[in-house]
Design an enzyme around this catalytic site. Structure first.
Site, PDB file in Angstrom:
ATOM      1  N   HIS A 201      49.034   3.658  14.863  1.00 13.91           N
ATOM      2  CA  HIS A 201      49.835   2.432  14.720  1.00 13.91           C
ATOM      3  C   HIS A 201      50.107   2.066  13.263  1.00 13.91           C
ATOM      4  O   HIS A 201      50.872   1.150  12.976  1.00 13.91           O
ATOM      5  CB  HIS A 201      49.206   1.262  15.491  1.00 13.91           C
ATOM      6  N   CYS A 326      39.844 -17.970   3.700  1.00 17.18           N
ATOM      7  CA  CYS A 326      40.169 -18.638   4.953  1.00 17.18           C
ATOM      8  C   CYS A 326      40.821 -17.706   5.956  1.00 17.18           C
ATOM      9  O   CYS A 326      40.567 -17.763   7.147  1.00 17.18           O
ATOM     10  CB  CYS A 326      41.110 -19.806   4.703  1.00 17.18           C
TER      11      CYS A 326
HETATM   12  C1  LIG Z   1      43.773  -0.226   9.999  1.00 17.99           C
HETATM   13  C2  LIG Z   1      42.711   0.570   9.322  1.00 17.99           C
HETATM   14  C3  LIG Z   1      41.596   1.042  10.022  1.00 17.99           C
HETATM   15  C4  LIG Z   1      41.369   0.715  11.478  1.00 17.99           C
HETATM   16  O1  LIG Z   1      42.280   1.369  12.324  1.00 17.99           O
HETATM   17  P1  LIG Z   1      42.493   0.835  13.828  1.00 17.99           P
HETATM   18  O2  LIG Z   1      43.339   1.890  14.464  1.00 17.99           O
HETATM   19  O3  LIG Z   1      43.169  -0.481  13.721  1.00 17.99           O
HETATM   20  O4  LIG Z   1      41.138   0.736  14.452  1.00 17.99           O
HETATM   21  C5  LIG Z   1      40.669   1.800   9.347  1.00 17.99           C
HETATM   22  N1  LIG Z   1      40.819   2.077   8.042  1.00 17.99           N
HETATM   23  C6  LIG Z   1      41.875   1.649   7.334  1.00 17.99           C
HETATM   24  C7  LIG Z   1      42.006   2.007   5.898  1.00 17.99           C
HETATM   25  C8  LIG Z   1      42.850   0.869   7.941  1.00 17.99           C
HETATM   26  O5  LIG Z   1      43.890   0.427   7.222  1.00 17.99           O
END
Ligand SMILES: *Cc1c(COP(=O)(O)O)cnc(C)c1O
Length: 395
Positions: A201, A326
């Protein structure tokens, strides 16, 4: 103008072509990849095509790719898996103070489980030093984990050099490449890392699917037990539509990377130059040079509270994020900004803009018109140099 989305390090919109590729695997080819009938074969074949697409994107053999539910699970599987599998050799792990929470909080969990963790410091631009890594290594060290490109400040680490230091001492090296994939070249053959994590994603694929690259021969303890899927490391019926979407998204992202990177960098540099020149007492957090992710800008504005800024920008139709206390519902401001040596109050006035290939120069110009008014408004309401008080209803 439609709403402007400058929060692509949090998540991205799905590519239409990815949605089209996924659709049949919800509606027609919805089989279980383990089934012996043709529905099962269709699912299995799609899964293996997706695995090859993900593998090709980072130049590794397809069988070294393990699908997971996302970046967080991949990070947990790599770190917990390697830590526990190697515990008899030693219980010392080295990471950095600017990791994503998926790594940082996993390391804290491992500390509670009796492991010792060293958190390497970074310099004022977020870089880890080779010397600090060398000095931190002990005979007990089994694992080093360093984030490839930081999600808040965009710092691109010299992963090849750091991995070499670990390899020389026979220590596993893992890197969280969630932000790097499709935004810079990632060639595992050249980097020589043992484990690398990704999340679909973050590059216009679907949520809830990610992957771990695991070098052949590296042993992990699984997080979950069950039907033995993904070489026994990730049991659970495979998320075929997710895998298909991730494969398609990474293939498109790599094929179109050069143009997309150029475009994001041009818009990002314009955002930085104009914002710094139009807003008094504004600064950049993170690297000033080339070793910064193409889509990342992180500003700091004196006498401003980040959450107020994000809320006012949202009222103007601009989505961004902040490293202030926050917004994260905790008392501490961003651990990443603190690690750069910024004082508490400096961290509060931070604003992260993270771009995708869907952003335009027109959107950047709208931000550049809007931000000076927002800052002026907030500063008027804030007692100079002290204040974090503001009233959103007044705008
Ligand atoms: C978004 C992110 C994650 C976590 O990924 P998810 O698919 O949302 O669990 C881990 N490491 C970094 C650097 C991220 O930007």
């Amino acid at each position: 103008m439609d709403r402007v989305y400058f929060d692509n390090s949090a998540t991205t919109r799905l590519d239409d072509r990815v949605l089209e590729a996924m659709r049949p695997y919800f509606l027609d080819k919805y089989g279980n990849a383990s089934s012996l009938h043709s529905f099962g074969h269709d699912a299995y074949d799609a899964m293996e095509v997706a695995r090859s697409q993900v593998a090709a994107a980072i130049n590794v053999p397809p069988k070294d790719i393990i699908f997971t539910s996302g970046g967080t699970e991949s990070d947990n599987l790599a770190l917990q898996g390697a830590a526990f599998a190697n515990a008899s050799r030693g219980k010392h792990i080295i990471t950095t103070s600017i990791e994503h929470h998926a790594v940082l909080h996993t390391c804290q969990f491992l500390e509670n489980q009796g492991f010792k963790v060293t958190y390497l410091p970074v310099d004022s631009e977020g870089f880890v030093s080779d010397e600090d890594l060398k000095e931190a290594i002990t005979p007990e060290t089994t694992l080093v984990s360093v984030i490839m490109a930081n999600n808040e400040i965009g710092t691109i680490q010299r992963i090849k050099d750091l991995a070499e230091i670990a390899n020389d001492s026979n220590i596993l090296f893992m890197t969280d490449a969630v932000q790097a994939i499709t935004k810079m070249p990632v060639d595992v053959e050249k980097l020589n890392v043992d484990m690398l994590t990704m999340s679909a994603h973050k590059f216009h694929g679907p949520k809830g699917i990610g992957a771990l690259y695991l070098r052949r021969g590296v042993k992990l303890r699984p997080l979950m037990y069950g039907g033995g899927h993904e070489r026994g490391l990730r049991s659970s019926t495979e998320n075929i539509p997710g895998m298909v979407g991730m494969g398609k998204a990474i293939e498109l992202g790599i094929a179109e990377m050069d143009d997309n990177v150029d475009q994001m960098r041009r818009i990002r540099d314009h955002l930085i130059d104009l914002t710094l020149s139009k807003v008094p007492r504004s600064y950049i957090n993170g690297p000033k040079g080339e070793e910064r992710l193409c889509n990342n800008a992180n500003f700091r504005f004196d006498y401003i509270e980040g959450e107020g800024m994000v809320l006012l920008l949202d009222l103007k139709g601009i989505a961004a994020s902040t490293g202030s206390a926050c917004s994260t519902k905790s008392l501490e401001p961003s651990h990443v900004l603190r690690s750069l040596g910024l004082r508490h109050e400096q961290c509060h006035g931070s604003l992260r803009l993270s771009l995708s290939r869907y952003n335009t120069m027109e959107e950047a110009n709208y931000f550049i018109e809007t931000i000076p008014q927002v800052i002026e408004r907030l500063r008027m309401m804030s007692p100079l140099g002290e204040g974090v008080s503001y009233d959103v209803s007044a705008v």
